[in-house]
Scaffold this motif. Structure first.
Motif, short mmCIF file in Angstrom:
data_model
loop_
_atom_site.label_atom_id
_atom_site.label_comp_id
_atom_site.label_asym_id
_atom_site.label_seq_id
_atom_site.Cartn_x
_atom_site.Cartn_y
_atom_site.Cartn_z
N LEU A 63 1.03 -1.48 0.06
CA LEU A 63 0.10 0.36 0.01
C LEU A 63 1.50 1.30 0.08
O LEU A 63 0.52 2.34 -0.88
CB LEU A 63 -0.90 -0.15 1.01
N VAL A 64 2.04 1.29 1.06
CA VAL A 64 2.84 2.58 0.61
C VAL A 64 3.21 2.51 -0.49
O VAL A 64 3.30 3.94 -0.70
CB VAL A 64 3.96 2.35 2.00
N LEU A 65 3.86 1.69 -1.14
CA LEU A 65 4.50 1.34 -2.87
C LEU A 65 3.81 2.10 -3.46
O LEU A 65 4.05 3.33 -4.11
CB LEU A 65 5.56 0.09 -2.89
N GLY A 66 2.52 1.69 -3.71
CA GLY A 66 1.32 1.83 -4.59
C GLY A 66 1.45 3.26 -4.01
O GLY A 66 1.34 4.36 -4.56
N ALA A 67 1.31 4.20 -3.01
CA ALA A 67 1.72 5.13 -3.17
C ALA A 67 1.93 6.29 -3.04
O ALA A 67 1.36 7.50 -3.27
CB ALA A 67 0.41 5.84 -1.07
N LEU A 68 3.08 5.88 -2.69
CA LEU A 68 4.33 6.77 -3.27
C LEU A 68 4.70 6.93 -4.96
O LEU A 68 5.20 7.70 -5.72
CB LEU A 68 5.72 6.40 -2.52
N ASP A 69 3.62 6.09 -6.00
CA ASP A 69 4.25 5.94 -6.98
C ASP A 69 4.09 6.65 -7.46
O ASP A 69 2.83 7.70 -7.26
CB ASP A 69 3.49 4.76 -7.29
N GLY A 70 4.90 7.28 -8.43
CA GLY A 70 4.47 8.21 -8.97
C GLY A 70 4.68 9.72 -8.84
O GLY A 70 4.88 10.64 -9.67
N LEU A 71 5.73 9.87 -7.45
CA LEU A 71 5.81 10.95 -6.83
C LEU A 71 7.60 11.57 -7.20
O LEU A 71 8.19 12.00 -7.14
CB LEU A 71 6.15 10.65 -5.24
N ALA A 86 12.30 5.67 1.15
CA ALA A 86 12.51 6.86 -0.27
C ALA A 86 12.71 8.33 0.05
O ALA A 86 13.17 8.79 1.21
CB ALA A 86 10.72 7.27 -0.26
N VAL A 87 13.54 8.56 -1.23
CA VAL A 87 14.36 9.66 -1.51
C VAL A 87 13.92 10.89 -2.04
O VAL A 87 13.93 10.08 -3.19
CB VAL A 87 15.91 9.42 -1.87
N LEU A 88 13.88 11.59 -1.81
CA LEU A 88 13.31 13.18 -2.91
C LEU A 88 13.99 13.67 -2.82
O LEU A 88 14.84 14.32 -1.55
CB LEU A 88 12.24 13.42 -1.64
N ALA A 89 14.85 13.98 -4.05
CA ALA A 89 16.10 14.85 -3.86
C ALA A 89 15.64 16.44 -5.13
O ALA A 89 14.71 16.27 -5.49
CB ALA A 89 16.75 14.55 -5.07
N ALA A 131 -2.00 6.16 11.30
CA ALA A 131 -2.01 7.92 10.93
C ALA A 131 -0.39 7.68 10.24
O ALA A 131 -0.35 9.13 10.41
CB ALA A 131 -2.49 8.01 11.98
N HIS A 132 0.55 7.52 10.98
CA HIS A 132 1.89 7.82 10.89
C HIS A 132 2.54 8.24 9.82
O HIS A 132 2.48 8.75 8.95
CB HIS A 132 3.01 7.68 11.56
N THR A 133 1.90 6.22 9.57
CA THR A 133 2.39 6.71 7.70
C THR A 133 1.86 6.81 6.39
O THR A 133 2.13 7.05 5.88
CB THR A 133 1.79 4.69 8.06
N ALA A 134 -0.08 6.82 6.85
CA ALA A 134 0.14 8.06 6.08
C ALA A 134 0.19 9.56 5.88
O ALA A 134 0.31 10.37 5.03
CB ALA A 134 -1.79 8.19 6.39
N MET A 135 0.34 10.09 7.37
CA MET A 135 0.58 11.53 7.30
C MET A 135 2.30 11.25 6.88
O MET A 135 2.32 12.39 5.77
CB MET A 135 0.97 11.92 8.75
N LEU A 136 2.73 10.41 6.79
CA LEU A 136 4.39 10.75 5.99
C LEU A 136 4.16 10.57 4.34
O LEU A 136 4.49 11.29 3.86
CB LEU A 136 5.56 9.38 6.25
N VAL A 137 3.42 9.72 4.18
CA VAL A 137 2.67 10.36 2.39
C VAL A 137 2.42 10.94 2.71
O VAL A 137 3.27 11.76 1.19
CB VAL A 137 1.84 8.20 2.29
N GLY A 138 1.89 11.69 2.45
CA GLY A 138 0.73 12.77 2.65
C GLY A 138 2.13 13.83 2.61
O GLY A 138 2.26 14.79 1.33
N MET A 157 11.80 7.21 6.05
CA MET A 157 11.78 5.40 6.58
C MET A 157 10.59 5.28 6.99
O MET A 157 10.21 6.03 8.03
CB MET A 157 12.89 6.60 7.95
N PHE A 158 10.28 4.47 5.89
CA PHE A 158 9.07 3.61 6.28
C PHE A 158 9.52 2.84 7.45
O PHE A 158 9.49 1.09 6.43
CB PHE A 158 7.69 3.35 5.77
#
Ligand code: NI
Length: 428
Positions: A63-71, A86-89, A131-138, A157-158
């Protein structure tokens, strides 16, 4: 983790400088977080319905990988656990800040009656990690949209296995602190807290949460007929004396500034009323707020147990099983978070946590390696007073989902301000 209800006394004013200097966060972040919140709430509810335990969370990871897909993030999954890094540059070079969410649930049968309650028998997200996971995806979504203005990187870091499985330590061993190509310069995490007012952010410099260790004392005597105790070495009164001696040890060997809690929670001896057993055993938990005190008490538990047993001609064997270390917030980073979160969420919602809580967290391993902080995010459900709300780990634990937007904004504000150079100087 299960923080006890907050007490009402306030921290000494001198603990952290709270002058309203350099409030760097953009108040529009909260508006943006609110726009992202419905999606995050939906993810939280999906996670809530399908909780998983320990280090292996395959559905959660998917679910987390799906939610981060495309970012546009650089994503790695764990080798020995179902973690996601997941690293955002940003568009320019700069430091790295690590943001953490834990993802695992607890072996609790849910009794909330919520329409999206757990469908997994005997399992529940009773500590808010959904909620922690959902907040960090957001937050990842919000920050990815701003990457053009960012100098540096954000490592998300999930982690599985916060509830006693040392998931953070495993992720550190697999390189999460170096995921961006350089060692993280700072780290931040949030933990929702139903016994604090919804939206309130609370953290303190120094110990935020305790070290948690288990101990066990086995007393060996000599059993026999219960009508003739003089022919035995009865371990039962010995183990009872050790319980009291351990409590006296806690009150007599520590400064009032250096609290510790020792609770004996298990006593076992014998199986019949007519027989004095050969052995008796106790077990419990030790919570401390500094490493020197932790080490000293480990040694003292053994000395007290052996000394009391020897006084009665018995023998005691004490073992301490180390759990999570003390969660220590870096003072400079804590001041930075208080200022930044005040700018993003409103200064009236942000304050110093009055006293460390004697629960434990494995984000402590990250904070041993990287300066940073963990903050509590108040999440008292609507229509309840914070002291009435079922605590974390309760089968009736519930939260106010409005605070998910606050959590997204807080993560994003801390990351953006740190990368913009408003945080404490990275260590050389
Ligand atoms: Ni927790």
């Amino acid at each position: 983790m299960t923080p006890p209800p907050q007490t009402s006394h306030r921290a000494p004013a001198a603990v952290v400088s709270r002058q309203p200097v350099a409030v760097t966060a953009d108040p529009s972040l909260l508006d943006e977080a609110r726009r992202l919140a419905p999606e995050a709430v939906a993810l939280r509810r999906t996670l809530h319905g399908s909780p998983e335990l320990g280090l292996d969370l395959p559905d959660t990871q998917r679910l987390v990988l799906g939610a981060l897909d495309g970012l546009g993030l650089e994503i790695r999954t764990g080798r020995t656990l179902s973690s996601v890094t997941a690293v955002l540059a940003g568009s320019a070079d700069g430091p790295t800040i690590l943001l953490r969410a834990d993802m695992d649930a607890l072996p609790v049968t849910e009794e909330t009656g919520l329409p999206f309650a757990s469908r997994a028998p005997g399992l529940m997200h009773a500590c808010g990690h959904d909620a922690h996971t959902a907040m960090l995806v957001g937050a990842a979504r919000l920050l990815a949209a701003r990457r053009e203005g960012m100098s540096g990187r954000v490592a998300f870091m999930f982690q599985p296995g916060e509830e006693g499985h040392h998931g953070a330590r495993h992720m550190i061993e697999e390189g999460v602190l170096e995921a961006s190509g350089r060692r993280a310069d700072a780290a931040f995490a949030l933990h929702v807290h139903p016994n604090l007012p919804a939206g309130a952010l609370r953290l303190r410099p120094g110990p935020q949460m305790a070290a948690s260790d288990r101990f066990r004392v086995l007393v060996r005597g000599r059993g026999g007929h219960a009508s003739a105790p003089h022919t035995t070495c009865d371990p039962v009164p010995v183990v009872c004396e050790i319980v009291l001696a351990l409590q006296t040890m806690i009150t007599r060997s520590l400064s009032v500034d250096d609290n510790a809690v020792l609770s004996v929670t298990r006593l076992t001896a014998g199986r019949a009323t007519g027989i004095i057993p050969d052995t008796a055993e106790l077990g419990g938990t030790l919570r401390t707020l500094s490493e020197p005190t932790r080490k000293m008490l480990h040694e003292t538990i053994t000395r007290v147990a052996q000394g009391v047993a020897a006084a009665h001609g018995a023998e005691a064997e004490a073992t301490v099983e180390p759990g999570y270390p003390v969660t220590v917030n870096d003072p400079a980073f804590t001041g930075f978070v208080l200022r930044t979160a005040g700018g993003a969420l409103g200064t009236e919602t942000v304050d110093v946590l009055t006293a460390a809580q004697m629960t434990a967290e494995d984000f402590s391993y990250v904070l041993q390696a990287v300066p940073g902080a963990l903050a509590f995010l108040g999440a008292c459900p609507p229509d309840l007073e914070p002291h009435e709300a079922p605590s974390l780990h309760s089968s009736r634990m519930d939260m106010n989902e409005d605070v998910i937007a606050s959590g997204i904004a807080c993560h994003a504000a801390v990351a953006l301000a740190f990368l913009a150079g408003s945080g404490p100087e990275p260590a050389p």
